[in-house]
Structures are given as C-alpha cells and as structure tokens.
Design a protein around this motif. Structure first.
Motif, PDB file in Angstrom:
ATOM      1  N   THR A  79       0.832  -1.202   0.000  1.00 25.52           N
ATOM      2  CA  THR A  79       0.000   0.000   0.000  1.00 25.52           C
ATOM      3  C   THR A  79       0.870   1.256   0.000  1.00 25.52           C
ATOM      4  O   THR A  79       0.587   2.222  -0.707  1.00 25.52           O
ATOM      5  CB  THR A  79      -0.928  -0.011   1.229  1.00 25.52           C
ATOM      6  OG1 THR A  79      -1.747  -1.175   1.160  1.00 25.52           O
ATOM      7  CG2 THR A  79      -1.804   1.216   1.282  1.00 25.52           C
TER       8      THR A  79
ATOM      9  N   GLN B 121      -7.578  -0.035  -0.833  1.00 31.08           N
ATOM     10  CA  GLN B 121      -7.811  -1.238  -0.052  1.00 31.08           C
ATOM     11  C   GLN B 121      -9.005  -1.029   0.887  1.00 31.08           C
ATOM     12  O   GLN B 121      -9.833  -1.913   1.047  1.00 31.08           O
ATOM     13  CB  GLN B 121      -6.550  -1.537   0.762  1.00 31.08           C
ATOM     14  CG  GLN B 121      -6.534  -2.887   1.433  1.00 31.08           C
ATOM     15  CD  GLN B 121      -5.155  -3.211   2.012  1.00 31.08           C
ATOM     16  OE1 GLN B 121      -4.251  -2.375   2.024  1.00 31.08           O
ATOM     17  NE2 GLN B 121      -4.984  -4.422   2.491  1.00 31.08           N
TER      18      GLN B 121
ATOM     19  N   ASP C 295      -5.555  -1.776  -5.140  1.00 33.87           N
ATOM     20  CA  ASP C 295      -4.956  -2.325  -3.925  1.00 33.87           C
ATOM     21  C   ASP C 295      -5.894  -3.381  -3.343  1.00 33.87           C
ATOM     22  O   ASP C 295      -6.894  -3.034  -2.708  1.00 33.87           O
ATOM     23  CB  ASP C 295      -4.725  -1.184  -2.920  1.00 33.87           C
ATOM     24  CG  ASP C 295      -3.767  -1.596  -1.807  1.00 33.87           C
ATOM     25  OD1 ASP C 295      -3.406  -2.787  -1.747  1.00 33.87           O
ATOM     26  OD2 ASP C 295      -3.398  -0.725  -1.009  1.00 33.87           O
ATOM     27  N   GLU C 296      -5.565  -4.614  -3.573  1.00 34.53           N
ATOM     28  CA  GLU C 296      -6.399  -5.740  -3.116  1.00 34.53           C
ATOM     29  C   GLU C 296      -7.886  -5.471  -3.338  1.00 34.53           C
ATOM     30  O   GLU C 296      -8.679  -5.504  -2.402  1.00 34.53           O
ATOM     31  CB  GLU C 296      -6.127  -6.024  -1.636  1.00 34.53           C
ATOM     32  CG  GLU C 296      -4.669  -6.358  -1.412  1.00 34.53           C
ATOM     33  CD  GLU C 296      -4.391  -6.863  -0.003  1.00 34.53           C
ATOM     34  OE1 GLU C 296      -5.295  -7.448   0.593  1.00 34.53           O
ATOM     35  OE2 GLU C 296      -3.257  -6.689   0.462  1.00 34.53           O
TER      36      GLU C 296
HETATM   37 MG   LIG Z   1      -2.086  -2.797   2.019  1.00 31.71          MG
END
Ligand SMILES: [Mg+2]
Ligand SMILES: Nc1ncnc2c1ncn2[C@@H]1O[C@H](COP(=O)(O)OP(=O)(O)OP(=O)(O)O)[C@@H](O)[C@H]1O
Lengths: 258, 262
Positions: free
Chosen positions: B48, B84, B162-163
């Motif tokens: 991140t 995220q 991000d994910e």
């Molecule tokens: Mg992260």
C-alpha cells in the motif's frame, strides 16, 4: 397511523401540564400567579399587530441575522482551522477559552464598544455568542474527516471548490449541525438578554416592561410566546436536519446493524 | 514498448513521533505502457505504501516515480486508484451513481457521455440495480464493486488497484478478474494490481513482482508466459499455470522467512 401515535406521544405531556396549570391556577388570587384562563384571555390583545411588527418581528430578525452571521463565520473559520494542523494547534486553546466564557458576559463588553441602543450591538451579541459552538464543532467535524476519503478526492483530482462543497462540508455536516443546534438555543437566550439592557422594544424588552409595570398576566403571555417561538424554531431546525442528514441517520443505523 | 511508469531508487521510511520505520528499502522497476503487472508480498510488506507513493499521495523518502517521463509529485491526471479500504473511499452522502459520476463531472465530461459511462461501469460490475442506493445500504463486496466502477468509468490511462477483490465472494471475484482483463485489453490501460492471492496474481498478470519482507525490496520479477487469452477453467488447469503458481508460492514462503535477494 404511526405519525398519529408519535404525535399523541409528543403532545400528551404538554397537554397534561397545561390542564394541570389551568385547574391549579383557576381560583388563584395571587397577583404573581394569575389564573391561566386570565393569561389566555389577554393574549390576543397583548400581542396585537403593533406588538408583532414593533417587537416580535424585529427581535426575530435580529436573531436571524446574528445567527446567520455566526453560521457563516463559524463554518468558514472552522473549515480553515480544521484543515490546517498548525493553525489548529495555534488556535484551539484560545477558542476553547472563548467558548467557556458565558455569552451574557459579552453584553457589557459589546455595550462598551458599540453602545447598547441600536440593532447592531444586539446582532453582534447574538453572533458572538452563537459562533463558538458552530466553530468548534466544525473544527471537530473537519478534523474527523476520513483520511481515505480525502485521498480519494485528491486522486480523482477534485478541485478545491468541489472538495470543499462535496467532501469537507458534507462530511463535517453532522457535527456542524450539532453545533448549529446548540447555537440556536444560545441565540434565543441572547436575543432576550440583549434586549434587557437599554432597549425599549423587542420581545424580551416587552416582557421586562410588563413585569416592571405589574402587568403580570401580560408578562406571562410574553413568556409563553417566547416558549412557543423557541419551540417552533427548534422544530424548523430539526426539519431541515432531517432532510439534509438523512444519509447520516442511514449510515449510523447501518453501522449499528453490522 | 514505451515506459509508462518508472520507479527508481524508491525508499520510504515512516517517522511518527520519535520512532522511524523503514517500510521500503529500495525499489527499482518500470512498467510498460499497457502492461498488466501484479504485485504480491507478505502482509505489511509495504504494498500500500508503494501504491501511495506512485499515486502521489505520499512523499517518498528518496527516489523518483515517473509517469510518462514526468516526476509524480501530486496525483497525476488520468490515474485512478481503487483503495484497499474501499468502504471508506466512497462518499456516504452520495448515491452509488453520484459516487461514480463525481470524478467525471470534475473532468467536465458532457452529461450524456457521463450517463453512458456510469451506466456501462455499473453494468460491468453488476450493480445497475443499486445505482440509487447509498453505499452503506450495500454489502462489503458491493461497495468494493462501486469503487471499481468509479475507477473504470473514469477511463484512466493508469489504474492502481490495492487488493480490490478482498471482500467479494469467489464467484464474483472470478467475474471481476475477467472484467479487469477485458477492460485492460479493450482500453489499453496500464494496470498495477496488488493482491494477496497468488493464483489471482498469476492468472491476471503479465508479470508478477514478488516483494520481500519489510524493509522491502523486489525478491523477483516473474514473467508470466501464459497465453494472452485466459479463461478461468483452462488457464487455471494448465500445467504452466501450476508451475508459475508453485514458483511464486515458494518465493512468498521465502519472503515470509525473511529471505532477501542475493
Ligand atoms: Mg495494504
Ligand atoms: N502512516 C504510517 N505511519 C507509520 N507506519 C506506517 C504507516 N502506514 C504503514 N505503515 C507501516 O509500514 C509497513 C507497510 O505498510 P503497508 O500498509 O504498506 O503494507 P501492505 O503491504 O499494504 O500490507 P497489507 O498486505 O496488510 O495491506 C507496515 O509495517 C505498516 O505498519
């Protein structure tokens, strides 16, 4: 049906109180506690057209102007202070101090600078008293804005103006509303208090004059009118809040459910 | 292939109070225009952090990030990020449609085109029916899809994710993976995709960057030499897929044990 039940619930206690007052005061001989029937009887003649245009409406107008000035200033400064950490550290203790000063104390100070006969000094009193809760709550609301949300706004390159309107003000609006609600009751108090000094007209001034001239039933009508006006203002406030913050109620409900 | 993104000598040390924490030791890589690169690494490896440096939200301690030859100092135009913390990146006072539309309004996309883009994006993530809802009325997975819809409606030239699929169920996840591949091909967008999921990284990417433990360096830059046409069934059961998957898996195990490149 739900609405009726809610309404019945909300009105039950006031009705009971009025009924109790009515009967308890019915045979009263006391000058200071005239029967409610007598108070109601003189209500119409006391608050005639002249009193409305000469006293009540000017008072309300001063309240409106002072309150709006406080709202604009409080939100503006609150956003500025809330968004900038150094400014915040610099200002916050001082602001807390000013918030702690009881607003009526302002009256003599303002009288010193502006004199206390005109509208200006009264409007200033109301504005100065109302601004603190709005300002401090706005600071709190802006500071509590979600980091990720602000990052999102930056990433999508929202302009400063859009960010202010769509993100900062909307995001802080629950706290701003809380401050504005506190300020409203302070405003009503200051509207009355500002008229106790060197004013001859206005809702608060009228009540004091009735009292001084021993027009006790009339004095009571003034107090009742003041109560009703304060109540209506808070209903109006809640109505606005209800629509503007519908999302916030939903969000909180969703959070609790989760 | 011209370079879209160039990361050189990137270091990031967080200093909060008296303590400092070296998140990224040294990262050097570049991504070609229109490439789809996945980043995997142990939790807390600084993925991140890396994305935030690339997107101009965070100042690096040292090194440069260049997008199309210009150093990134603030969020650049034409870059979309799916965070995220998807739930916190949506504006709760706006409806789903308004959330997706807001960046387009800001880009001054004409109204008709805006409506078209929003409808397409919501349709692509299967949320057409929820356009009028507020984010908090949706499940976590649905919220994440709103964030994805907002990113694709924006028509970015670089997409950082991000994910993004962490909160969606397996079936939706497979659909969204295919959606990302399809959009990537159709729009020619450069994609940088962070994930925990090794299978996902291998299935999606043309390259997989495997990061070490913190302080982070690149453990290996794995080229994914699978055919371009990918399909949930055939690709995932291909022998080459299994090999690559096993290789990345081993790398992650090594990363977790703290192994660093020689
Ligand atoms: Mg992260
Ligand atoms: N703002 C911050 N201040 C101080 N330390 C931070 C900050 N943000 C992240 N860190 C630390 O930096 C390291 C990397 O964090 P980062 O969030 O980039 O990891 P990640 O790879 O994204 O992890 P995950 O896979 O769990 O999302 C962690 O040790 C984290 O505690």
């Amino acid at each position: 049906m739900r609405l009726l039940t809610t309404l019945a619930y909300a009105l039950a206690l006031p009705i009971v109180l009025v009924v109790v007052w009515w009967f308890a005061s019915a045979g009263s001989e006391s000058v200071f506690w005239p029967p409610l029937s007598k108070i109601v009887g003189v209500f119409g003649e006391t608050w005639n057209a002249d009193r409305w245009t000469g006293d009540v409406l000017p008072s309300l107008a001063r309240l409106a102007v002072g309150y709006l000035v406080a709202l604009v200033l409080g939100v503006l400064l609150g956003v500025l202070i809330g968004l900038h950490r150094p400014v915040r550290a610099f200002c916050e203790p001082t602001l807390e101090f000013f918030r702690a000063v009881p607003p009526p104390v302002l009256v003599p100070v303002i009288a010193l600078f502006l004199g206390y006969t005109g509208d200006t000094s009264k409007v200033v009193t109301i504005a100065v008293g109302c601004v603190w809760p709005i300002l401090l709550n706005t600071v709190e609301g802006v500071r509590g804005l979600d980091e990720v949300m602000l990052d999102t706004a930056r990433c999508y390159r929202l302009s400063a103006w859009t960010r202010l309107r769509q993100v900062v003000l909307r995001g802080a609006s629950p706290q701003i509303a809380a401050g504005a609600r506190q300020a409203l009751s302070i405003g009503v108090i200051l509207m009355v208090i500002s008229e106790l000094f060197g004013a001859n007209r206005g809702l608060g001034a009228s009540i004091v004059q009735f009292q001084r001239s021993f027009a006790i039933p009339q004095m009571w009508t003034g107090i009742i009118l003041l109560g009703i006006l304060g109540f209506l203002l808070s209903v109006l406030f809640r109505l606005v809040e209800h629509y503007a913050l519908a999302w916030y109620r939903g969000l909180r409900q969703a959070d609790r459910g989760a | 292939m011209p370079t879209a993104l160039d990361v050189r000598g990137l270091k990031k040390t967080y200093t909060t109070g008296g303590t400092s924490l070296e998140a990224i030791e040294q990262l050097d890589f570049s991504i070609g225009k229109g490439e789809l690169v996945c980043i995997v690494g142990p939790s807390g490896a600084g993925k991140t952090t890396l994305l935030r440096c690339i997107s101009g939200l965070l100042d690096a301690t040292a090194g440069v990030v260049e997008l199309d030859g210009t150093a990134v100092t603030e969020p650049p135009a034409g870059m979309a990020v799916v965070f995220q913390e998807y739930g916190r990146s949506l504006f709760p006072w706006l409806t789903v449609r308004q959330n997706v539309e807001l960046p387009l309004k800001e880009k001054k996309v004409p109204r008709a085109r805006r409506t078209e883009l929003v409808d397409e994006a919501l349709d692509a993530v299967g949320l057409s029916d929820s356009a009028a809802s507020h984010p908090w009325q949706l499940s976590g997975g649905m919220q994440q899809r709103v964030a994805i819809a907002r990113a694709i409606a924006y028509e970015p030239s670089v997409l950082l994710m991000d994910e993004p699929f962490a909160a969606v169920d397996a079936q939706t996840r497979a659909d969204l993976e295919d959606l990302v591949r399809e959009l990537w091909k159709r729009l020619g967008v450069t994609v940088l995709f962070v994930t925990h999921d090794i299978d996902e990284a291998v299935y999606l990417g043309e390259r997989v960057l495997v990061l070490s433990n913190r302080p982070t360096v690149i453990l290996e830059d794995v080229a994914i030499d699978l055919p371009d046409e990918r399909d949930q069934l055939t690709t995932r059961s291909a022998p080459r897929f299994a090999e690559l998957r096993a290789h990345v898996y081993e790398l992650i195990q090594k990363a977790k044990k703290g192994e660093r490149p020689a």
